[in-house]
Scaffold this motif. Structure first.
Motif, PDB file in Angstrom:
ATOM      1  N   SER A   1      32.838  35.707  84.748  1.00  0.00           N
ATOM      2  CA  SER A   1      33.383  36.991  85.208  1.00  0.00           C
ATOM      3  C   SER A   1      33.552  37.870  83.977  1.00  0.00           C
ATOM      4  O   SER A   1      33.270  37.438  82.859  1.00  0.00           O
ATOM      5  CB  SER A   1      34.783  36.801  85.789  1.00  0.00           C
ATOM      6  OG  SER A   1      34.751  36.095  86.975  1.00  0.00           O
ATOM      7  N   ALA A   2      34.082  39.065  84.180  1.00  0.00           N
ATOM      8  CA  ALA A   2      34.426  39.923  83.045  1.00  0.00           C
ATOM      9  C   ALA A   2      35.803  39.510  82.535  1.00  0.00           C
ATOM     10  O   ALA A   2      36.617  38.987  83.300  1.00  0.00           O
ATOM     11  CB  ALA A   2      34.453  41.366  83.508  1.00  0.00           C
TER      12      ALA A   2
ATOM     13  N   ARG B   1      34.730  42.624  95.232  1.00  0.00           N
ATOM     14  CA  ARG B   1      35.626  42.144  94.186  1.00  0.00           C
ATOM     15  C   ARG B   1      35.759  40.620  94.227  1.00  0.00           C
ATOM     16  O   ARG B   1      35.821  40.021  95.298  1.00  0.00           O
ATOM     17  CB  ARG B   1      37.010  42.788  94.316  1.00  0.00           C
ATOM     18  CG  ARG B   1      37.066  44.282  94.034  1.00  0.00           C
ATOM     19  CD  ARG B   1      36.560  44.698  92.680  1.00  0.00           C
ATOM     20  NE  ARG B   1      37.190  44.098  91.533  1.00  0.00           N
ATOM     21  CZ  ARG B   1      38.188  44.630  90.830  1.00  0.00           C
ATOM     22  NH1 ARG B   1      38.703  45.784  91.189  1.00  0.00           N
ATOM     23  NH2 ARG B   1      38.647  44.017  89.758  1.00  0.00           N
ATOM     24  N   GLY B   2      35.798  40.032  93.057  1.00  0.00           N
ATOM     25  CA  GLY B   2      35.891  38.570  92.970  1.00  0.00           C
ATOM     26  C   GLY B   2      34.548  37.877  93.186  1.00  0.00           C
ATOM     27  O   GLY B   2      34.473  36.656  93.316  1.00  0.00           O
ATOM     28  N   GLY B   3      33.481  38.673  93.202  1.00  0.00           N
ATOM     29  CA  GLY B   3      32.164  38.164  93.613  1.00  0.00           C
ATOM     30  C   GLY B   3      31.495  37.191  92.659  1.00  0.00           C
ATOM     31  O   GLY B   3      30.489  36.564  93.020  1.00  0.00           O
ATOM     32  N   SER B   4      32.024  37.007  91.459  1.00  0.00           N
ATOM     33  CA  SER B   4      31.401  36.028  90.555  1.00  0.00           C
ATOM     34  C   SER B   4      31.449  34.619  91.149  1.00  0.00           C
ATOM     35  O   SER B   4      30.589  33.790  90.848  1.00  0.00           O
ATOM     36  CB  SER B   4      32.107  36.003  89.201  1.00  0.00           C
ATOM     37  OG  SER B   4      32.049  37.267  88.632  1.00  0.00           O
ATOM     38  N   ASP B   5      32.461  34.362  91.972  1.00  0.00           N
ATOM     39  CA  ASP B   5      32.519  33.076  92.681  1.00  0.00           C
ATOM     40  C   ASP B   5      31.264  32.874  93.517  1.00  0.00           C
ATOM     41  O   ASP B   5      30.722  31.772  93.605  1.00  0.00           O
ATOM     42  CB  ASP B   5      33.695  33.063  93.674  1.00  0.00           C
ATOM     43  CG  ASP B   5      35.041  32.927  92.997  1.00  0.00           C
ATOM     44  OD1 ASP B   5      35.083  32.470  91.844  1.00  0.00           O
ATOM     45  OD2 ASP B   5      36.052  33.279  93.649  1.00  0.00           O
TER      46      ASP B   5
ATOM     47  N   GLU C   1      30.876  42.025  83.196  1.00  0.00           N
ATOM     48  CA  GLU C   1      30.366  40.642  83.146  1.00  0.00           C
ATOM     49  C   GLU C   1      29.168  40.565  82.185  1.00  0.00           C
ATOM     50  O   GLU C   1      28.995  39.572  81.490  1.00  0.00           O
ATOM     51  CB  GLU C   1      29.925  40.038  84.473  1.00  0.00           C
ATOM     52  CG  GLU C   1      30.399  40.487  85.814  1.00  0.00           C
ATOM     53  CD  GLU C   1      31.862  40.735  86.040  1.00  0.00           C
ATOM     54  OE1 GLU C   1      32.214  41.898  85.847  1.00  0.00           O
ATOM     55  OE2 GLU C   1      32.635  39.854  86.442  1.00  0.00           O
TER      56      GLU C   1
ATOM     57  N   PHE D   1      28.928  38.500  89.614  1.00  0.00           N
ATOM     58  CA  PHE D   1      29.377  39.736  90.256  1.00  0.00           C
ATOM     59  C   PHE D   1      28.269  40.737  90.607  1.00  0.00           C
ATOM     60  O   PHE D   1      28.512  41.704  91.278  1.00  0.00           O
ATOM     61  CB  PHE D   1      30.420  40.400  89.359  1.00  0.00           C
ATOM     62  CG  PHE D   1      31.239  41.505  89.957  1.00  0.00           C
ATOM     63  CD1 PHE D   1      31.583  41.537  91.304  1.00  0.00           C
ATOM     64  CD2 PHE D   1      31.723  42.532  89.141  1.00  0.00           C
ATOM     65  CE1 PHE D   1      32.375  42.556  91.821  1.00  0.00           C
ATOM     66  CE2 PHE D   1      32.515  43.554  89.655  1.00  0.00           C
ATOM     67  CZ  PHE D   1      32.835  43.562  91.000  1.00  0.00           C
TER      68      PHE D   1
ATOM     69  N   LYS E   1      42.440  44.320  83.682  1.00  0.00           N
ATOM     70  CA  LYS E   1      41.157  43.621  83.772  1.00  0.00           C
ATOM     71  C   LYS E   1      40.052  44.589  83.361  1.00  0.00           C
ATOM     72  O   LYS E   1      40.116  45.782  83.737  1.00  0.00           O
ATOM     73  CB  LYS E   1      40.865  43.256  85.226  1.00  0.00           C
ATOM     74  CG  LYS E   1      41.633  42.108  85.786  1.00  0.00           C
ATOM     75  CD  LYS E   1      41.307  42.007  87.273  1.00  0.00           C
ATOM     76  CE  LYS E   1      40.888  40.602  87.622  1.00  0.00           C
ATOM     77  NZ  LYS E   1      40.272  40.460  88.905  1.00  0.00           N
TER      78      LYS E   1
ATOM     79  N   THR F   1      37.169  44.876  84.591  1.00  0.00           N
ATOM     80  CA  THR F   1      36.540  45.458  85.784  1.00  0.00           C
ATOM     81  C   THR F   1      37.340  46.663  86.286  1.00  0.00           C
ATOM     82  O   THR F   1      36.756  47.690  86.650  1.00  0.00           O
ATOM     83  CB  THR F   1      36.426  44.391  86.892  1.00  0.00           C
ATOM     84  OG1 THR F   1      35.734  43.276  86.353  1.00  0.00           O
ATOM     85  CG2 THR F   1      35.689  44.906  88.108  1.00  0.00           C
TER      86      THR F   1
HETATM   87  N1  ASP Z   1      35.172  40.964  87.611  1.00  0.00           N
HETATM   88  C1  ASP Z   1      35.061  41.141  89.034  1.00  0.00           C
HETATM   89  C2  ASP Z   1      36.415  41.422  89.642  1.00  0.00           C
HETATM   90  O1  ASP Z   1      37.399  41.558  88.949  1.00  0.00           O
HETATM   91  C3  ASP Z   1      34.359  40.007  89.686  1.00  0.00           C
HETATM   92  C4  ASP Z   1      34.978  38.659  89.450  1.00  0.00           C
HETATM   93  O2  ASP Z   1      35.845  38.486  88.606  1.00  0.00           O
HETATM   94  O3  ASP Z   1      34.588  37.735  90.136  1.00  0.00           O
HETATM   95  O4  ASP Z   1      36.506  41.545  90.829  1.00  0.00           O
END
Ligand code: ASP
Length: 435
Positions: free
Chosen positions: A37-38, A183-187, A115, A169, A48, A50
């Motif tokens: 992730s970033a 958001r959170g898409g690196s998962d 990222e 991401f 963050k 992002t």
């Molecule tokens: N950096 C992005 C976010 O904060 C994606 C991630 O962390 O998965 O949503």
């Protein structure tokens, strides 16, 4: 045997965290694909990357001076480079990016640089080949993943490099334009890569030691879940448990690859395994989650039970306004449609008017401020008395249950209560089943 290891923002927030990641990756020989992730928050007051990049984009779009935001972003990268003594000329690359910024800078592209640069730094630090996600995670123009092309690209790169690092991401459309995930898409990136490459495991490294049985803001020190099935996790995360991005399970579930949730700050902790079948049956319930702010539309009509098509006439209204429906509890001459309040806030009167018009002679009442609490557990199926116990403890706590639903797989029992009873409901169920 090889593993895809994804590290979240908090695991990459500073040079200190980079060191922990290197310790984990180099402690075995199998973590061949690393996803990052970033850089996230170093402390509570921090931002963050992002979020800063989204903010930068807003400044650009409205032509507001953006120097301050830019400096915060640049300093984060430069500090990590300096403290780890890396060679990469990130300053020059950032200058180049800055020189292209304008009102028309594409938001997805700009935000994805969080990222991108985090992965570039980590690539040098780990000695892993950097492979851009725009060349691996390939989308169709409608935003769906092109699984075939992605698989092909991932396998060509993996064969060529053996050990590689990929920014999470984002991916690209067929014309090469960057497409950001939600958001959170690196998962999800990690999950897609695990499936495409045929990994034996997908490790997701974060700042908690696995999935918890309940929200720690409501239950003090909730127990961790050691084993959970994909379906249970899906139920819990849909109902608000926030460990993984909701869509993470789909790619790995298709390929039956287990996900391990691990804590970068405490790698020795057991964490959680998410897989198709779990043999641990020591707990009846696996977890409790819930969400507030639902609205229920109740439709009554005399002798509705003898008629055909009334429910579908009501559903057509929700369809028309593209409102996703959560539950439809039914009575004899009435039924309710439960939806998220935010989806109907601005169109409440239109929905009620349309329902009355579509179902002649009906009475429609609306109630908002409803919370849904889901008790999830594979071990509840075919065991008599579980729902009785749940309703009993809620009743003993003096809470009125407004609605009950159970999925046909008996994987969850959902109760609707007033928003103000939400926390108390979760506490009483947790105390009865777990404590
Ligand atoms: N950096 C992005 C976010 O904060 C994606 C991630 O962390 O998965 O949503």
């Amino acid at each position: 045997m090889f593993v895809v290891a994804k590290f979240g923002g908090s695991s990459l927030a500073s040079a200190e965290q980079f060191k922990k990641v290197k310790g984990i990756v180099s402690s075995s020989d199998v973590r061949n694909i690393v996803v990052v992730s970033a850089a996230g928050k170093r402390n509570k007051a921090d931002s963050k990357l992002t979020d800063l990049l989204f903010l930068l984009h807003a400044h650009l779009r409205y032509s507001v001076p953006y120097e301050n935001v830019w400096n915060l972003i640049e300093t984060r990268f430069l500090d990590i480079k300096k403290e780890l003594d890396l060679k990469i000329d990130i300053k020059q690359e950032l200058e180049e990016l800055k020189s292209t910024l304008s009102k028309d800078t594409n938001e997805d592209f700009l935000v994805s640089r969080g990222e991108y640069f985090t992965a570039r730094l980590m690539s040098e630090y780990l000695g892993y080949q950097f492979v851009d996600a725009k060349d691996l995670i390939l989308f169709n123009y409608d935003g769906t993943l092109n699984q075939e092309k992605t698989k092909e690209a991932v396998n060509i790169a993996f064969k060529k490099y053996g050990k590689m690092i990929v920014p999470g991401f984002y991916g690209a459309y067929p014309d090469g334009q960057i497409h950001l995930l939600s958001r959170g898409g690196s998962d999800v990136t990690g999950s897609i890569l695990a499936q495409a490459s045929g990994a034996t495991k997908y490790e997701n490294w974060t700042d908690v030691s696995g999935v918890l049985m309940a929200d720690p803001r409501i239950i003090e020190n909730p127990k961790g879940i050691t084993q959970i099935t994909y379906s249970e996790l899906r139920e819990l995360s849909y109902m608000g448990a926030s460990v993984l991005h909701q869509e993470t399970v789909f790619p790995v579930q298709q390929a039956n690859i287990p996900i391990y949730i691990k804590n970068t700050n405490k790698p020795e902790d057991e964490g959680t395994i998410i897989q198709e079948n779990c043999d641990d049956d020591s707990q009846i319930i696996t977890g409790i989650a819930g969400k507030k702010n639902f609205t229920s539309f109740t439709i009554y009509r005399d002798q509705m039970s003898n008629e055909v098509g009334v429910i579908s006439a009501a559903l057509a209204v929700f369809d028309k306004y593209k409102i996703s429906i959560e539950h439809i509890p039914t009575g004899i001459d009435n039924f309710s449609v439960v939806v998220e309040s935010k989806d109907v806030e601005k169109i409440l009167y239109d929905v009620v008017a349309d329902l009355r018009n579509n179902i002649s002679g009906s009475t429609v009442t609306v109630e908002d401020g409803i919370a849904l609490v889901a008790v999830v557990g594979r071990n509840m199926a075919s065991k008599p008395g579980i729902s009785g116990k749940i309703f009993g403890v809620i009743g003993n706590a003096g809470i009125n249950i407004k609605m009950i639903a159970q999925g046909s797989q008996e994987l969850n029992i959902i109760v609707g209560v007033l928003n103000e009873d939400f926390e108390k409901t979760i506490k009483s169920i947790y105390d009865a089943f777990v404590k």
